[in-house]
Design a protein around this motif. Structure first.
Motif, mmCIF file in Angstrom:
data_model
loop_
_atom_site.group_PDB
_atom_site.id
_atom_site.type_symbol
_atom_site.label_atom_id
_atom_site.label_comp_id
_atom_site.label_asym_id
_atom_site.label_seq_id
_atom_site.Cartn_x
_atom_site.Cartn_y
_atom_site.Cartn_z
ATOM 1 N N GLN A 248 16.753 -7.746 6.782
ATOM 2 C CA GLN A 248 15.595 -8.634 6.850
ATOM 3 C C GLN A 248 14.444 -8.050 6.052
ATOM 4 O OE1 GLN A 248 14.393 -9.522 10.813
ATOM 5 N NE2 GLN A 248 12.709 -10.854 10.204
ATOM 6 N N MET A 249 13.841 -8.894 5.221
ATOM 7 C CA MET A 249 12.691 -8.458 4.434
ATOM 8 C C MET A 249 11.481 -8.300 5.351
ATOM 9 S SD MET A 249 13.658 -8.144 1.307
ATOM 10 C CE MET A 249 12.135 -8.245 0.355
ATOM 11 N N PRO A 250 10.563 -7.386 5.036
ATOM 12 C CA PRO A 250 9.363 -7.234 5.860
ATOM 13 C C PRO A 250 8.534 -8.517 5.846
ATOM 14 C CG PRO A 250 9.150 -5.999 3.812
ATOM 15 C CD PRO A 250 10.575 -6.456 3.900
ATOM 16 N N LEU B 100 4.878 -10.702 6.344
ATOM 17 C CA LEU B 100 3.502 -10.491 5.899
ATOM 18 C C LEU B 100 2.750 -9.644 6.916
ATOM 19 C CD1 LEU B 100 1.155 -10.973 3.987
ATOM 20 C CD2 LEU B 100 0.720 -13.156 5.155
ATOM 21 N N SER B 101 2.973 -9.912 8.195
ATOM 22 C CA SER B 101 2.282 -9.139 9.228
ATOM 23 C C SER B 101 2.634 -7.654 9.136
ATOM 24 C CB SER B 101 2.644 -9.677 10.616
ATOM 25 O OG SER B 101 2.156 -10.990 10.775
ATOM 26 N N GLU B 102 3.895 -7.363 8.861
ATOM 27 C CA GLU B 102 4.302 -5.963 8.737
ATOM 28 C C GLU B 102 3.668 -5.300 7.524
ATOM 29 O OE1 GLU B 102 8.714 -6.211 10.847
ATOM 30 O OE2 GLU B 102 8.471 -6.716 8.725
ATOM 31 N N LEU B 103 3.564 -6.037 6.424
ATOM 32 C CA LEU B 103 2.934 -5.488 5.228
ATOM 33 C C LEU B 103 1.438 -5.281 5.444
ATOM 34 C CD1 LEU B 103 4.773 -7.534 2.454
ATOM 35 C CD2 LEU B 103 5.175 -5.171 3.131
ATOM 36 N N VAL B 104 0.806 -6.219 6.149
ATOM 37 C CA VAL B 104 -0.605 -6.047 6.493
ATOM 38 C C VAL B 104 -0.780 -4.769 7.312
ATOM 39 C CG1 VAL B 104 -2.496 -6.980 7.887
ATOM 40 C CG2 VAL B 104 -1.219 -8.484 6.344
ATOM 41 N N GLY B 105 0.153 -4.536 8.223
ATOM 42 C CA GLY B 105 0.096 -3.326 9.032
ATOM 43 C C GLY B 105 0.183 -2.073 8.182
ATOM 44 N N LEU B 106 1.009 -2.088 7.127
ATOM 45 C CA LEU B 106 1.106 -0.937 6.233
ATOM 46 C C LEU B 106 -0.222 -0.670 5.532
ATOM 47 C CD1 LEU B 106 4.595 -1.492 4.532
ATOM 48 C CD2 LEU B 106 3.992 0.219 6.253
ATOM 49 N N VAL B 107 -0.890 -1.732 5.117
ATOM 50 C CA VAL B 107 -2.196 -1.574 4.460
ATOM 51 C C VAL B 107 -3.207 -0.987 5.429
ATOM 52 C CG1 VAL B 107 -4.120 -2.777 3.360
ATOM 53 C CG2 VAL B 107 -1.761 -3.404 2.788
ATOM 54 N N GLU C 120 5.025 -1.592 -5.514
ATOM 55 C CA GLU C 120 6.238 -0.868 -5.172
ATOM 56 C C GLU C 120 7.401 -1.830 -4.952
ATOM 57 O OE1 GLU C 120 5.193 1.486 -1.811
ATOM 58 O OE2 GLU C 120 3.964 2.894 -2.966
ATOM 59 N N PHE C 121 7.124 -2.970 -4.342
ATOM 60 C CA PHE C 121 8.178 -3.972 -4.149
ATOM 61 C C PHE C 121 8.608 -4.569 -5.484
ATOM 62 C CE2 PHE C 121 6.864 -3.841 0.278
ATOM 63 C CZ PHE C 121 8.061 -4.040 0.941
ATOM 64 N N THR C 122 7.648 -4.770 -6.378
ATOM 65 C CA THR C 122 7.971 -5.321 -7.690
ATOM 66 C C THR C 122 8.891 -4.384 -8.454
ATOM 67 O OG1 THR C 122 5.872 -6.525 -7.803
ATOM 68 C CG2 THR C 122 7.011 -6.102 -9.889
ATOM 69 N N VAL C 123 8.539 -3.091 -8.479
ATOM 70 C CA VAL C 123 9.355 -2.104 -9.186
ATOM 71 C C VAL C 123 10.745 -2.013 -8.564
ATOM 72 C CG1 VAL C 123 9.590 0.352 -9.702
ATOM 73 C CG2 VAL C 123 7.378 -0.781 -9.999
#
Length: 240
Positions: free
Chosen positions: A3-5, A7-14, A38-41
């Motif tokens: 499962q891809m992360p 948006l809420s999980e990515l916000v949490g990383l920020v 990093e996801f793009t690369v």
């Protein structure tokens, strides 16, 4: 499929990125851009991996391009930069280094480790030449000495960045090194690729950093090839 992360999980990383200091909304934008990058690369490397896999299995640029509505040249222009993001281990997994002996693979890994220690984004020809000179067999050094140059002086011409301290975990295989790899395969003529073939592959690109240093010390491919063939007991006319 994992499962891809969300948006809420990515916000949490920020948010976690700046948790040790007061909240700075401008810095959070920068952190979000870095994580997105990093996801793009990673995604580009994924595509590059399977393009390299197809190439290793014999697919031409024309065949790869046809499935995407691209010409041969268009496919190469689109995907070559993605392939350039792959590491030595990525190339091993795709089969792109099939036929490389343990000594040659070890040489490439030493070059990658050096590039990582110096903080390079990619392994360049200078990193590879240092690894070739460090090969326990010492064949490249013997050839350089036979041609009237000093391997230590050749190496000294590549050590200008040796005081860098930034470590990079996954430097990619740079374009000059890819050319040296292709050159080594050509030099091997279907036999197992050795460190000597990598050395000759580097000499096929005299405009690269390693090539310029070697040429400056009077070391070129025809002379090196003649000496290597002499060591092998073969007349120079048997190889091009």
């Amino acid at each position: 499929m994992p499962q891809m992360p969300t948006l809420s999980e990515l916000v949490g990383l920020v948010l976690l990125d700046g948790i040790t200091g007061p909240r700075d909304p401008v810095q959070q934008i920068a952190a979000a851009e870095r994580i997105a990058g990093e996801f793009t690369v990673l995604g580009e490397s994924l595509v590059g991996f399977f393009v390299e896999l197809a190439r290793a299995e014999g697919c031409s640029w024309g065949e790869i391009g046809a499935s995407r509505g691209l010409s041969r040249q268009g496919a190469q222009q689109r995907y070559a930069p993605l392939i350039a993001q792959l590491t030595v281990e990525d190339l091993v997994r795709t089969g792109g280094l099939r036929g490389f002996g343990d000594d040659a693979l070890g040489c490439l890994r030493r070059a990658q480790a050096r590039a990582g220690r110096l903080g390079h984004d990619a392994v360049d020809s200078g990193d590879l030449l240092v690894a070739v000179l460090d090969d326990p067999g010492g064949l490249a050094g013997a050839v350089i000495r036979a041609l009237g140059a000093d391997p230590a002086e050749v190496r000294a011409g590549l050590e200008g960045d040796a005081d860098a301290t930034t470590d990079r975990a996954r430097p990619a295989v740079g374009q000059d090194v890819r050319r040296a790899i292709d050159g080594a395969l050509a030099e091997a003529h279907g036999a197992g690729v050795t460190v000597a073939h990598l050395f000759l592959g580097l000499l096929r690109t005299p405009g690269s950093r390693a090539g310029q240093v070697l040429v400056a010390h009077g070391v070129n491919r025809p002379a090196a090839l003649a000496h290597l063939l002499g060591l092998a007991g073969r007349p120079a006319g048997e190889s091009s």
